[in-house]
Structures are given as C-alpha cells and as structure tokens.
Design a protein around this motif. Structure first.
Motif, PDB file in Angstrom:
ATOM      1  N   ILE A 137       0.926  -1.311   0.151  1.00 32.65           N
ATOM      2  CA  ILE A 137      -0.013  -0.119   0.014  1.00 32.65           C
ATOM      3  C   ILE A 137       0.898   1.125  -0.112  1.00 32.65           C
ATOM      4  CG2 ILE A 137      -1.523   1.208   1.345  1.00 32.65           C
ATOM      5  CD1 ILE A 137      -2.871  -1.517   2.050  1.00 32.65           C
ATOM      6  N   ILE A 138       1.973   1.169   0.747  1.00 31.00           N
ATOM      7  CA  ILE A 138       2.836   2.422   0.915  1.00 31.00           C
ATOM      8  C   ILE A 138       3.691   2.560  -0.507  1.00 31.00           C
ATOM      9  CG2 ILE A 138       4.909   3.080   1.829  1.00 31.00           C
ATOM     10  CD1 ILE A 138       4.164   2.082   4.614  1.00 31.00           C
ATOM     11  N   ARG A 139       3.784   1.417  -0.960  1.00 30.15           N
ATOM     12  CA  ARG A 139       4.421   1.677  -2.578  1.00 30.15           C
ATOM     13  C   ARG A 139       3.477   2.142  -3.353  1.00 30.15           C
ATOM     14  NH1 ARG A 139       9.440  -0.991  -2.641  1.00 30.15           N
ATOM     15  NH2 ARG A 139       9.954  -1.747  -0.643  1.00 30.15           N
ATOM     16  N   TYR A 140       2.274   1.704  -3.493  1.00 34.47           N
ATOM     17  CA  TYR A 140       1.357   2.469  -4.543  1.00 34.47           C
ATOM     18  C   TYR A 140       0.996   3.886  -4.218  1.00 34.47           C
ATOM     19  CZ  TYR A 140      -0.644  -2.172  -6.158  1.00 34.47           C
ATOM     20  OH  TYR A 140      -0.801  -3.206  -6.797  1.00 34.47           O
ATOM     21  N   ALA A 141       1.033   4.072  -2.906  1.00 30.85           N
ATOM     22  CA  ALA A 141       0.935   5.791  -2.463  1.00 30.85           C
ATOM     23  C   ALA A 141       2.126   6.306  -3.104  1.00 30.85           C
ATOM     24  CB  ALA A 141       0.877   5.877  -0.679  1.00 30.85           C
ATOM     25  N   ILE A 142       3.328   5.789  -2.960  1.00 30.70           N
ATOM     26  CA  ILE A 142       4.479   6.399  -3.357  1.00 30.70           C
ATOM     27  C   ILE A 142       4.494   6.931  -4.947  1.00 30.70           C
ATOM     28  CG2 ILE A 142       7.008   6.439  -3.767  1.00 30.70           C
ATOM     29  CD1 ILE A 142       7.050   5.119  -0.941  1.00 30.70           C
ATOM     30  N   CYS A 143       4.044   5.761  -5.615  1.00 31.88           N
ATOM     31  CA  CYS A 143       4.174   5.621  -7.164  1.00 31.88           C
ATOM     32  C   CYS A 143       2.951   6.833  -7.626  1.00 31.88           C
ATOM     33  CB  CYS A 143       3.399   4.267  -7.565  1.00 31.88           C
ATOM     34  SG  CYS A 143       3.004   4.212  -8.999  1.00 31.88           S
ATOM     35  N   LEU A 144       1.735   6.645  -6.812  1.00 31.15           N
ATOM     36  CA  LEU A 144       0.593   7.772  -7.213  1.00 31.15           C
ATOM     37  C   LEU A 144       1.342   9.069  -6.963  1.00 31.15           C
ATOM     38  CD1 LEU A 144      -2.309   8.298  -7.961  1.00 31.15           C
ATOM     39  CD2 LEU A 144      -2.699   8.436  -5.567  1.00 31.15           C
ATOM     40  N   CYS A 145       2.201   9.383  -5.910  1.00 29.79           N
ATOM     41  CA  CYS A 145       2.534  10.627  -5.597  1.00 29.79           C
ATOM     42  C   CYS A 145       3.503  11.190  -6.720  1.00 29.79           C
ATOM     43  CB  CYS A 145       3.224  10.773  -4.273  1.00 29.79           C
ATOM     44  SG  CYS A 145       1.883  10.740  -3.079  1.00 29.79           S
ATOM     45  N   CYS A 146       4.471  10.258  -7.051  1.00 29.99           N
ATOM     46  CA  CYS A 146       5.461  10.616  -8.131  1.00 29.99           C
ATOM     47  C   CYS A 146       5.004  10.598  -9.345  1.00 29.99           C
ATOM     48  CB  CYS A 146       6.429   9.314  -7.997  1.00 29.99           C
ATOM     49  SG  CYS A 146       7.771   9.308  -6.706  1.00 29.99           S
ATOM     50  N   PHE A 147       3.947  10.071  -9.694  1.00 29.90           N
ATOM     51  CA  PHE A 147       3.128  10.375 -10.991  1.00 29.90           C
ATOM     52  C   PHE A 147       2.404  11.460 -11.171  1.00 29.90           C
ATOM     53  CE2 PHE A 147       3.283   5.318 -12.000  1.00 29.90           C
ATOM     54  CZ  PHE A 147       4.337   5.670 -12.758  1.00 29.90           C
ATOM     55  N   LEU A 148       1.883  11.676  -9.993  1.00 26.61           N
ATOM     56  CA  LEU A 148       0.979  13.203  -9.851  1.00 26.61           C
ATOM     57  C   LEU A 148       1.919  14.333 -10.200  1.00 26.61           C
ATOM     58  CD1 LEU A 148      -1.733  12.379  -7.433  1.00 26.61           C
ATOM     59  CD2 LEU A 148      -2.071  12.988 -10.026  1.00 26.61           C
ATOM     60  N   LEU A 149       3.151  14.180  -9.450  1.00 26.34           N
ATOM     61  CA  LEU A 149       4.026  15.301  -9.329  1.00 26.34           C
ATOM     62  C   LEU A 149       4.647  15.714 -10.556  1.00 26.34           C
ATOM     63  CD1 LEU A 149       6.227  14.977  -6.101  1.00 26.34           C
ATOM     64  CD2 LEU A 149       4.686  16.759  -6.484  1.00 26.34           C
ATOM     65  N   SER A 150       5.127  14.576 -11.360  1.00 24.08           N
ATOM     66  CA  SER A 150       5.737  14.740 -12.765  1.00 24.08           C
ATOM     67  C   SER A 150       4.786  14.810 -13.673  1.00 24.08           C
ATOM     68  CB  SER A 150       6.600  13.465 -13.131  1.00 24.08           C
ATOM     69  OG  SER A 150       5.743  12.333 -13.157  1.00 24.08           O
ATOM     70  N   GLY A 151       3.422  14.399 -13.513  1.00 23.62           N
ATOM     71  CA  GLY A 151       2.484  14.326 -14.664  1.00 23.62           C
ATOM     72  C   GLY A 151       1.603  15.645 -14.774  1.00 23.62           C
ATOM     73  N   SER A 152       1.499  16.374 -13.578  1.00 22.74           N
ATOM     74  CA  SER A 152       0.747  17.703 -13.407  1.00 22.74           C
ATOM     75  C   SER A 152       1.700  18.815 -13.602  1.00 22.74           C
ATOM     76  CB  SER A 152       0.136  17.834 -12.134  1.00 22.74           C
ATOM     77  OG  SER A 152       1.222  17.993 -10.991  1.00 22.74           O
ATOM     78  N   GLY A 153       3.135  18.753 -13.883  1.00 21.47           N
ATOM     79  CA  GLY A 153       3.977  19.655 -14.251  1.00 21.47           C
ATOM     80  C   GLY A 153       4.307  20.493 -13.000  1.00 21.47           C
ATOM     81  N   THR A 154       4.107  19.833 -11.751  1.00 19.35           N
ATOM     82  CA  THR A 154       4.571  20.337 -10.564  1.00 19.35           C
ATOM     83  C   THR A 154       5.990  20.555 -10.537  1.00 19.35           C
ATOM     84  OG1 THR A 154       2.629  19.596  -9.465  1.00 19.35           O
ATOM     85  CG2 THR A 154       4.490  20.172  -8.105  1.00 19.35           C
TER      86      THR A 154
END
Length: 87
Positions: A8-25
C-alpha cells in the motif's frame, strides 16, 4: 514477499510521483527521475517483491528501530519484569 502495508505504501509513493511529474509541478530532470522512481515502485507493488528487501534480509544489516536493537530480559538473567505493578 512484501507485507500488505508495504504494498500500500508503494502504491501511494507511485501515485505521488506520477502526480508530481504528470501535473507539471516539477519539470525537467527531477520530473524524469520522479517518473522512473514511480515506475519502479509500481513494479515492486504489483509483484509484491522487492530485490532490495531480499538483499537486506540476507545480509547482516539491521533496520534501525527494529526489535533486535532493544534489550531483552533474556540477556539479563537476574532481572525479571514486574507485571503485577500498577502504573
């Protein structure tokens, strides 16, 4: 095998990383590295296996804060815990 909490922690890290790079942050090389880390975390979460955990389990390296670092009463034969004492 990873525990369910680790997955579950790895899924959360994955989601955070993808949101940071995908949203242009974050952009540029940090976004690239974040995407790579997100992909690695997604792969280890889906497989429920981490080669790094396997290497650490086979070596003599102990995780900080583990139960092995705390003193045990078996190491001190003259000391017995008083469990009947009210706090």
């Amino acid at each position: 095998m990873l525990s369910s909490k680790s997955v579950i922690i790895r899924y959360a890290i994955c989601l955070c990383c993808f949101l940071l790079s995908g949203s242009g942050t974050i952009t540029g090389w940090p976004a690239t590295i974040c995407g790579v880390i997100g992909t690695i975390e997604l792969g280890t979460a889906l497989l429920q296996y981490s080669p790094l955990c396997e290497i650490l389990a086979g070596s003599d390296v102990k995780a900080p804060g583990s139960m092995e670092d705390k003193p045990s009463y078996s190491n001190y034969p003259n000391v017995q815990p008083n469990l009947n004492k009210a706090v």
